[in-house]
Design a protein around this motif. Structure first.
Motif, short mmCIF file in Angstrom:
data_model
loop_
_atom_site.label_atom_id
_atom_site.label_comp_id
_atom_site.label_asym_id
_atom_site.label_seq_id
_atom_site.Cartn_x
_atom_site.Cartn_y
_atom_site.Cartn_z
N LEU A 64 14.16 4.96 -10.93
CA LEU A 64 13.78 3.89 -9.66
C LEU A 64 13.50 4.42 -8.97
N VAL A 65 13.61 5.77 -8.11
CA VAL A 65 13.61 6.37 -7.20
C VAL A 65 12.02 6.74 -6.74
N TRP A 66 11.80 7.11 -7.56
CA TRP A 66 10.01 8.03 -8.49
C TRP A 66 9.08 7.54 -8.98
N SER A 67 9.58 6.21 -9.38
CA SER A 67 8.44 5.27 -10.28
C SER A 67 7.27 4.61 -9.70
N GLY A 68 6.55 4.94 -9.47
CA GLY A 68 5.39 4.60 -8.79
C GLY A 68 5.41 2.89 -9.10
N TYR A 69 4.41 2.71 -8.58
CA TYR A 69 4.59 0.92 -7.65
C TYR A 69 3.84 0.38 -8.85
N GLY A 70 4.31 -0.77 -9.93
CA GLY A 70 3.98 -1.48 -10.64
C GLY A 70 4.89 -2.00 -11.43
N ARG A 100 8.98 -2.44 -10.81
CA ARG A 100 9.46 -4.08 -10.14
C ARG A 100 10.39 -4.41 -11.68
N ASN A 101 10.60 -4.18 -12.77
CA ASN A 101 11.45 -4.43 -13.87
C ASN A 101 12.76 -3.60 -13.07
N LEU A 102 12.90 -2.18 -13.22
CA LEU A 102 13.83 -1.29 -12.98
C LEU A 102 14.64 -1.93 -11.55
N ARG A 103 13.57 -2.14 -10.17
CA ARG A 103 14.44 -3.25 -9.37
C ARG A 103 15.03 -4.92 -9.41
N ARG A 123 9.63 -2.89 0.49
CA ARG A 123 9.84 -3.02 -1.13
C ARG A 123 10.80 -1.97 -1.86
N ARG A 124 10.25 -0.94 -1.20
CA ARG A 124 11.08 0.59 -1.76
C ARG A 124 12.54 0.50 -1.24
N LYS A 125 13.24 -0.33 -0.41
CA LYS A 125 14.56 -0.01 0.15
C LYS A 125 15.54 0.04 -0.55
N CYS A 126 16.71 0.79 -0.35
CA CYS A 126 17.67 1.51 -1.41
C CYS A 126 18.33 -0.25 -1.68
N PRO A 127 18.74 -0.28 -2.96
CA PRO A 127 18.97 -1.66 -3.64
C PRO A 127 20.57 -0.93 -3.59
N GLY A 128 21.17 0.07 -3.54
CA GLY A 128 22.50 0.16 -3.54
C GLY A 128 22.96 0.13 -1.78
N ILE A 183 0.96 -0.76 0.02
CA ILE A 183 -0.19 -0.31 -0.29
C ILE A 183 0.85 1.70 -0.29
N PHE A 184 2.39 1.25 0.58
CA PHE A 184 2.63 2.10 1.06
C PHE A 184 3.70 2.57 -0.24
N SER A 185 3.81 1.63 -1.26
CA SER A 185 4.58 1.24 -2.14
C SER A 185 5.08 2.31 -3.45
N ASN A 186 3.89 3.57 -3.28
CA ASN A 186 3.79 4.71 -4.26
C ASN A 186 4.34 5.51 -4.29
N ARG A 187 5.00 6.94 -4.50
CA ARG A 187 5.46 8.03 -4.40
C ARG A 187 4.60 8.84 -4.78
#
Length: 500
Positions: free
Chosen positions: A115-121, A125-128, A433-438, A95-99
């Motif tokens: 990656l940082v500002w894209s809406g959840y979808g 997911r492809n970026l991640r 889900r939105r944790k920094c992948p770096g 629910i809180f995965s959007n920006r």
């Protein structure tokens, strides 16, 4: 007849008023504690004085660790407890995965496609997936580890050359900026900007200005984001600044892409743009230049900012606590020895060195708040109802200094992480889900760089007084007073440093 019409008209008006009142009451039903009153259109903006973090902290003390307020027309859920944050990023993670729709995300986030500002979808997911499995995978980081080793050696060489004999004064932050910028631009585009053989320092200065301007606009309060109608009258200037900055950022990375396109590097040690250009050949409509630019901008901006500020805070804390510095040096000497230089293969055997970075990020996170999230549907947090479309603001600084979680949080004590608290109430890289992948790349670089400086040099404060640890008052909170220190090669390392 007229009296009957008037009566019906009045009755209808009363029914409409009653319905609106009932709707308002139902809309506010079981919301988190909220300041009163909220003004029409402007909400609680009249309460939000600068510095904003102090205002929000005071409101949190008054209304509790979960409270709700209106940023103009935008509802905001402010969270300053670990338990509430955990609920947001576990039970309500999707629910809180959007920006939220903010100017920063539009212009710096490539129209909400980064990656940082894209809406959840699907796109996010492809970026991640691309980052986790390719760009920032363990395999890729290992393939590019030689760059990190070479740039750390280059930093040590420059510092050894400038420090001369004995203890000399050095300014720390430029040293870290040059390290991180060289390291990341080599990983991203195969380009080196600082060093004796480099001729690109002017281009590096351009990017340094871009970083400063990006941070400034991130800290800027744009009323148009929260009272949209005002943007058309009084707040176009901020948007124009975003447009200009976006253009400068785009052109900077576009130059790298144009140079590398068709370069023909088919070896295993491709830089990241070359990897993405290979994907572009397979799917040109998806992996566009804009896609590549957006991803590389995010990696470069975040990588440089996080590592440089964290390393400066870490060194300042160590200089104020020399017993910790000496303990870390002893650990490195015992594991690495005095005949060789620390490498990434040693990091797993240097837990205390990692604890120093954990404690630094706990006390001085690079940002006070996580990048804002937004709820995609109604949910509950802390037993309160949170409406759909609410912006979530998580106070990392407060959570990581909460005495209910951290014993004596104002005390600098890396040993506390031996107790296994790194996963509880520690959020410098976000959560869910939105944790920094770096995070993996950042920790490798920061721990390696700090370890090399401690292994090779002795450090001391300039003068007897403790260092000024004043933080910036904005979203980003770097050290206000630039760090200067005395530095000199450790006698046992002079021979090794002379051979680098």
């Amino acid at each position: 007849m007229d009296s009957v019409s008037s009566y019906l008209y009045l009755l209808g008006l009363l029914l409409i008023i009653a319905a609106l009142y009932l709707y308002a009451q139902l809309s506010n039903y079981n919301l988190p504690p909220t300041p009163f009153p909220a003004l029409p259109i402007f909400g609680h903006l009249y309460l939000l004085k600068k510095p904003l973090h102090k205002t929000l902290s005071a409101l949190s003390i008054k209304y509790g660790p979960v409270f709700y307020f209106l940023y103009g027309s935008r509802g905001v859920l402010f969270v300053s407890s670990a338990a509430a944050a955990e609920e947001c990023f576990t039970k309500n993670d999707i629910i809180f995965s959007n920006r939220p729709n903010l100017l920063f995300g539009k212009y710096i986030g490539n129209n909400f496609t980064s990656l940082v500002w894209s809406g959840y979808g699907d796109h996010w997911r492809n970026l991640r997936k691309l980052c986790v499995l390719e760009i920032l995978s363990t395999y890729r980081l290992q393939k590019l580890s030689y760059i990190r080793i070479e740039e750390v050696k280059s930093m040590l060489k420059r510092l050894f050359k400038s420090s001369g004999d004995g203890m000399q004064e050095v300014e720390i932050k430029p040293l870290f900026f040059e390290l991180m910028f060289n390291l990341l631009t080599r990983m991203i585009a195969g380009k080196r900007y600082y060093g004796e053989e480099s001729k690109n320092s002017e281009e590096a200065k351009r990017f340094q200005e871009i970083i400063k301007e990006t941070s400034r606009l991130a800290n800027a309060f744009d009323m148009g984001d929260y009272v949209p109608v005002l943007r058309w009258f009084w707040f176009k200037d901020t948007e124009n600044q975003f447009v200009e900055l976006s253009k400068r950022r785009y052109e900077f990375v576009q130059g790298w892409i144009d140079q590398l396109r068709g370069s023909g590097n088919k070896g295993e040690n491709k830089n990241l743009i070359q990897i993405l250009l290979d994907l572009h050949e397979a799917e040109p409509d998806y992996y566009t230049d804009g896609f590549i630019i957006s991803l590389m901008q995010a990696l470069l901006q975040a990588g440089v900012s996080v590592a440089v500020d964290t390393l400066e805070w870490a060194m300042a804390l160590l200089l104020n606590n020399p017993e910790v510095l000496h303990k870390a040096q002893n650990e490195i000497d015992n594991v690495v020895g005095k005949d060789g230089l620390i490498s990434e293969s040693h990091l797993a055997e240097l837990p205390y060195l990692r604890y120093i970075i954990y404690e630094t990020l706990r006390m001085y996170p690079v940002t006070r708040y996580l990048v804002p999230h937004e709820s995609s549907e109604e949910c509950t947090v802390g037993g309160f109802r949170v409406p759909r479309g609410t912006m979530l603001l998580v106070d990392v600084k407060a959570i990581q200094n909460d005495p209910k979680i951290w014993e004596e949080p104002d005390m600098y004590r890396p040993e506390r992480f031996q107790e296994g608290k790194v996963d509880h109430g520690w959020l410098p890289f976000g959560a869910g889900r939105r944790k920094c992948p770096g995070e993996g790349l950042a920790m490798r670089i920061i721990v390696l760089a700090l370890g090399a400086l401690l292994q090779c040099f002795n450090w001391d404060r300039i003068g007897e007084e403790m260092l000024d640890m004043t933080e910036g008052d904005d979203y980003f909170s770097p050290k206000v007073v630039p760090l200067r220190a005395k530095c000199g090669a450790r006698p046992s390392m002079i021979s090794l440093l002379s051979e680098i």
